[in-house]
Design an enzyme around this catalytic site. Structure first.
Site, mmCIF file in Angstrom:
data_model
loop_
_atom_site.group_PDB
_atom_site.id
_atom_site.type_symbol
_atom_site.label_atom_id
_atom_site.label_comp_id
_atom_site.label_asym_id
_atom_site.label_seq_id
_atom_site.Cartn_x
_atom_site.Cartn_y
_atom_site.Cartn_z
ATOM 1 N N SER A 112 0.849 -1.191 0.000
ATOM 2 C CA SER A 112 0.000 0.000 0.000
ATOM 3 C C SER A 112 0.883 1.238 0.000
ATOM 4 C CB SER A 112 -0.922 0.012 1.227
ATOM 5 O OG SER A 112 -1.753 1.152 1.216
ATOM 6 N N ASN A 168 -7.993 -2.894 2.141
ATOM 7 C CA ASN A 168 -8.711 -2.212 1.075
ATOM 8 C C ASN A 168 -10.213 -2.188 1.323
ATOM 9 O OD1 ASN A 168 -6.187 -2.010 -0.041
ATOM 10 N ND2 ASN A 168 -6.786 -2.738 -2.063
ATOM 11 N N GLU A 171 -10.690 0.636 3.570
ATOM 12 C CA GLU A 171 -10.530 1.848 2.750
ATOM 13 C C GLU A 171 -11.829 2.175 2.010
ATOM 14 O OE1 GLU A 171 -8.591 2.100 -1.504
ATOM 15 O OE2 GLU A 171 -7.042 1.832 0.022
#
Length: 292
Positions: A112, A168, A171
């Site tokens: 990331s 993710n 996120e």
């Protein structure tokens, strides 16, 4: 240390530079000859001294499988392959088994950092056998941010990509919350400067974050996001996260709702998805669709 790096796009190209800046030798290969150091995978492997380490940064799925298959014919026992793309963790288990039959190690690395990684470093979530991970430590140290955080040996093969998948998914939900709040602020007549409201949250509030900072950057560039279409792709990890939650009977209402919201963006010009698209462009250089 020597490293072969396959895939020199937005992430891989910057990773090559960061590892070189740390004093290591990197031999890079890409289908684009303008950025490649060598003309083929065969040449890349030939320029590395055994035992070799080759890091793969290509799209998940068929592209990664093709590269792993070819490396399996070129590398030797004692070499290690690292998959640093966004592969599904179940693919890691298959790759480790295939390469392990030839004595080749396999490590999966969730990475990331997006387009900011060259400057700030990359957060790394790693899965694999301890002996393989320890051999790669100089490269991990070169890529990670300075300081005590940003790297973890998460567990056995597949743990790195599983951790990145959950990252993710979180996120997705965080971006969706910012987007919903932004749309509501834009909707009411009483709030006359939504951008400055977002900016005021950057210090002293419990919702401050790097994503919030990027949202402000996006609003500085396009105050009402008028130049963007309300459309946001999902790159796969959100779906996999929801599927894993179902398989393990873990409730993920926020992450699941954020994934479905992206599907809604394909039906109309969603204001919320303008903010999602802007944030994805800010942190990862993902393509956005402009209004005609």
């Amino acid at each position: 240390m020597q490293l072969g790096l396959i895939g020199l796009g937005k992430m891989g190209g910057n990773m090559r530079e960061r590892v070189r800046n740390a004093g290591h030798t990197v031999v890079g290969y890409d289908r684009n000859p303008d950025v490649s150091d060598v003309d083929s995978l065969t040449e890349l492997v030939g320029q590395l001294q055994a035992p070799r380490v080759v890091w793969v940064m290509v799209p998940a799925g068929a592209a990664t499988q093709s590269v792993v298959d070819e490396l399996g014919t070129l590398l030797e026992a004692g070499d290690i392959v690292v998959d640093g793309g966004n592969s599904r963790w179940t693919d890691d288990e298959q790759h480790a088994e295939e390469l392990g039959a030839k004595g080749i190690g396999f490590v999966d690395a969730g990475v990331s950092g997006g387009v900011w990684g060259l400057k700030n470093g990359y957060a790394l979530m790693v899965g694999g056998d301890k002996e393989h991970v320890e051999r790669l430590q100089p490269i991990f140290e070169a890529l990670k941010p300075q300081g005590p955080y940003g790297y973890v040996h998460a567990g056995k093969v597949g743990a790195g990509h599983f951790s990145k998948m959950v990252h993710n998914g979180i996120e997705y939900a965080m971006m969706q919350a910012y987007a919903e709040g932004w749309e509501l602020l834009e909707k009411v007549d009483s709030v006359t400067d939504v951008r400055e409201v977002f900016r005021s949250w950057q210090d002293g509030t419990v919702i401050r974050s790097w994503l919030l900072d990027l949202a402000v950057d996006a609003l500085d560039a396009d105050e009402h996001l008028d130049r963007l279409k309300g459309f946001a792709q999902d790159s796969g990890e959100g779906r996999w996260t929801v599927e894993a939650a179902i398989d393990n009977a873990v409730p993920l209402p926020a992450i699941t709702a954020s994934l479905f919201a992206r599907f809604a963006s394909r039906q109309d010009d969603s204001p919320q998805m303008k903010m999602i698209a802007a944030l994805r462009s800010q942190f990862g250089g993902h393509a956005v669709e402009a209004k005609e």
